[in-house]
Motif scaffolding. Sequence first.
Motif, PDB file in Angstrom:
ATOM      1  N   SER A 216       0.858  -1.237   0.058  1.00 56.39           N
ATOM      2  CA  SER A 216       0.535   0.310  -0.324  1.00 56.39           C
ATOM      3  C   SER A 216       1.113   1.156  -0.277  1.00 56.39           C
ATOM      4  O   SER A 216       2.280   1.026   0.137  1.00 56.39           O
ATOM      5  N   THR A 228      -3.082  -3.650  -1.595  1.00 60.42           N
ATOM      6  CA  THR A 228      -3.343  -5.115  -2.282  1.00 60.42           C
ATOM      7  C   THR A 228      -2.238  -6.109  -1.832  1.00 60.42           C
ATOM      8  O   THR A 228      -1.572  -6.493  -1.561  1.00 60.42           O
ATOM      9  N   GLU A 246       4.260  -2.476  -7.961  1.00 67.05           N
ATOM     10  CA  GLU A 246       3.105  -1.623  -7.615  1.00 67.05           C
ATOM     11  C   GLU A 246       3.589  -0.857  -6.437  1.00 67.05           C
ATOM     12  O   GLU A 246       2.464  -0.068  -6.801  1.00 67.05           O
ATOM     13  N   GLN A 250       0.530   2.515  -7.470  1.00 66.82           N
ATOM     14  CA  GLN A 250      -0.453   2.457  -6.546  1.00 66.82           C
ATOM     15  C   GLN A 250      -0.341   4.298  -6.509  1.00 66.82           C
ATOM     16  O   GLN A 250      -0.929   4.898  -6.430  1.00 66.82           O
ATOM     17  N   ASN A 262      -8.997  -2.455  -3.135  1.00 63.72           N
ATOM     18  CA  ASN A 262      -8.467  -3.668  -2.473  1.00 63.72           C
ATOM     19  C   ASN A 262      -8.430  -4.858  -3.038  1.00 63.72           C
ATOM     20  O   ASN A 262      -9.697  -5.286  -3.177  1.00 63.72           O
ATOM     21  N   GLU A 263      -7.710  -5.507  -3.969  1.00 67.07           N
ATOM     22  CA  GLU A 263      -7.214  -6.603  -5.097  1.00 67.07           C
ATOM     23  C   GLU A 263      -6.690  -7.573  -4.509  1.00 67.07           C
ATOM     24  O   GLU A 263      -5.403  -7.072  -4.279  1.00 67.07           O
ATOM     25  N   THR A 264      -6.037  -8.451  -5.225  1.00 66.69           N
ATOM     26  CA  THR A 264      -5.531  -9.150  -5.682  1.00 66.69           C
ATOM     27  C   THR A 264      -4.251  -9.620  -6.932  1.00 66.69           C
ATOM     28  O   THR A 264      -5.940  -9.045  -7.995  1.00 66.69           O
ATOM     29  N   ARG A 265      -3.548  -9.084  -6.892  1.00 63.93           N
ATOM     30  CA  ARG A 265      -2.868  -9.237  -8.431  1.00 63.93           C
ATOM     31  C   ARG A 265      -1.686  -9.969  -8.701  1.00 63.93           C
ATOM     32  O   ARG A 265      -0.760 -10.486  -7.547  1.00 63.93           O
ATOM     33  N   PRO A 276      -4.405  -8.177 -12.397  1.00 66.18           N
ATOM     34  CA  PRO A 276      -5.176  -7.748 -12.018  1.00 66.18           C
ATOM     35  C   PRO A 276      -6.068  -9.423 -11.581  1.00 66.18           C
ATOM     36  O   PRO A 276      -5.659 -10.072 -13.060  1.00 66.18           O
TER      37      PRO A 276
END
Lengths: 512, 166
Positions: A216, A228, A246, A250, A262-265, A276
């Motif tokens: 983050s 993330t 990342e 961001q 808020n995700e998984t990459r 993503p």
Amino acid sequence: ASNVAPLIHLCQKLVGVVGLEIHAQISSNSKLFSGSPVCFSAPPNSQVSFFDASLPGTLPVLNRRCVEAAVMTGLALNCTINKKSLFDRKHYFYADLPAGYQITQQRRPVAVDGVLTYSFLGGKKRSQVVRKHVQIKQIQLEQDSGKSLHDDVHSQTLIDLNRAGVGLMELVMEPDMSCGEEAAAAVRELQLILQALGTCQGNMSEGQLRVDANVSVHRPGEPLGVRTEVKNINSIRYLARAIDYEIQRQIGVMQRGGTVHNETRAYDSKSGETIPMRDKEGLQDYRFMPEPNLPPLIVFEDNATLPPGVDSSQVVVVQKIKEGLPELPSVKREHLVQAYGILPEHSFTLVNEEGLMEYFEEVMKATRKEPRKVIGWVMNELLGQLKQQDMSVSQSPISPAALAELLELQETGRVSSSGAKQVFQVMWGSSGKTAEQVIQEQDLGLVSDATQLHNICQKVVDSHPTEVHAIRNGNAKVLNKLMGLVQRELRGKADPVLVMEILKQKTRGGGC
Amino acid sequence: MSAFRLTGLCSCRGVSLKVIESSCNLSRNRRGCLQRPLLNGTRLFSSHSLNSKVNLNIIPADLVDKLERLALVDFRTKEGLACLEKAIRFADQLHLVDTSGVEPMDSVLEDRALYLRNDTETEGDSAEELLKLAKNTVEEYFVAPPGNIPLPKREERTAMLKHSEF
């Protein structure tokens, strides 16, 4: 961190915050809750018991070695070992999880509140050892899942359950890191520790050590930003790149006034980007519940606290494990500095590079050369070549014994230091040739025959009266010019010390 | 929301509500507490009971939907939902019990020693037997669909299962 710095300035000091979730496969003969073998490449589904396949009527039976491994790792990371820890079920549906749940330790893991001290080479020249800490929130025992091979052609997934049920230690690192370099250094140190302990072989490309990064950004002092999760990182190098990408991504989103989701990459090593991941159905709810088939796991502090008449194979004693801990990397580094008087940054590199410390110590055994000088050869010539050709120490065409021989020849004046470097290069390209062989073949041996040297010096002195005159008048620097001329005559193979002596004699006045 | 375990309640057809008496933990003595819970007896199963919050329509539809997806159970009909409500209310009786100062019990094995196995290979060579159990295999692999098949929406499910036995 150096490529993030200018960006931070531009974006009003948005900085990265990085936490890590690490799954380390326990190095054991059998699985966590069954007696199936644990082995890397075995034929599909050939290491699967009825329990691993989740057939009804089977029950988990805990492997003592896995408990010992978790306690050992916890102790090495300065954790508090929970004398009583509990097992839980974490439910989700996926084809490689036959039971529909994973047995883990969500409520009370076996170890908590540790700290990992790690270092990396920073500073302007990357030669300063920078030390950092990261808090270890907990270490828990849990089952690994099977492996899914996606077959897009036939629109199906092939499932291999060999890995299902293998013991894992999940290590959760607090978000104390700020960039890819720090995370990479922390994971490298963890890898070295696990390998020294023997609890995990730590090979990331073989999936023995899996790292997911929680990333983050925020402005220091303000609350943490949305994070993330980055997955699919197969090496320490990619870990640093993925995290730095990342963070930059961001920051870019925030700069453009957007919001981070808020995700998984997943990290794509080819493009160097995170993308993503599909197939993520919103927030998961794992419906944790206590594992009803397993009583609490009790480990004992020392022999004094053991219940009377208990079988030693039925207990894990923390004190015994503590006493059996091997030498950890940080201690190894200290010892190298003490034993050889080398600099901390060199000791750091020796321990950090797989096999390099052993190489160095082998060379030291076979040469009288000073450690600091040997380090120079190992760091510059050897490691330099290895890095350039992306080779590991074990692949070096020059063995420690061969290098030691070359260094001895240099010590005894058989070859000059620049000559020795030439010999090294030739030896590298023609594996098996000894230093002596190369010296002879390339005629690089230093000339120390007094008569020959005297003759050549005399020739040079005789043919340069102006220079000799200048030297006699006190300009000693001109000696170097004469030295250069002598060396040219001898094609660089003159023993510089001897030549200087002779030249000084001859130019002192009165000749020889 | 109290924790409830529905593993046995899939097709709720008049399931008896008299079960699970021994899960109540009244006395400090953990062993053999099989007495009926000491409650204000007459108010046990009345719908104006203890928890006036709990009435037939209180469980939000999306929560039911979420439960169905997570546990792959189906509450199907109004009766199914009513059964769920009753089960929740029944379990809520646990709130009447004063558990202050009492350690929760999550396993009846809690006073047993956890058996530790030696780290030796004793099993796992069952590929043939296990693969035989699967309808579809490909070269010693089990075959699964390409990913989790999303659960169809409620309306679709109702249509699909219209003619089902339950």
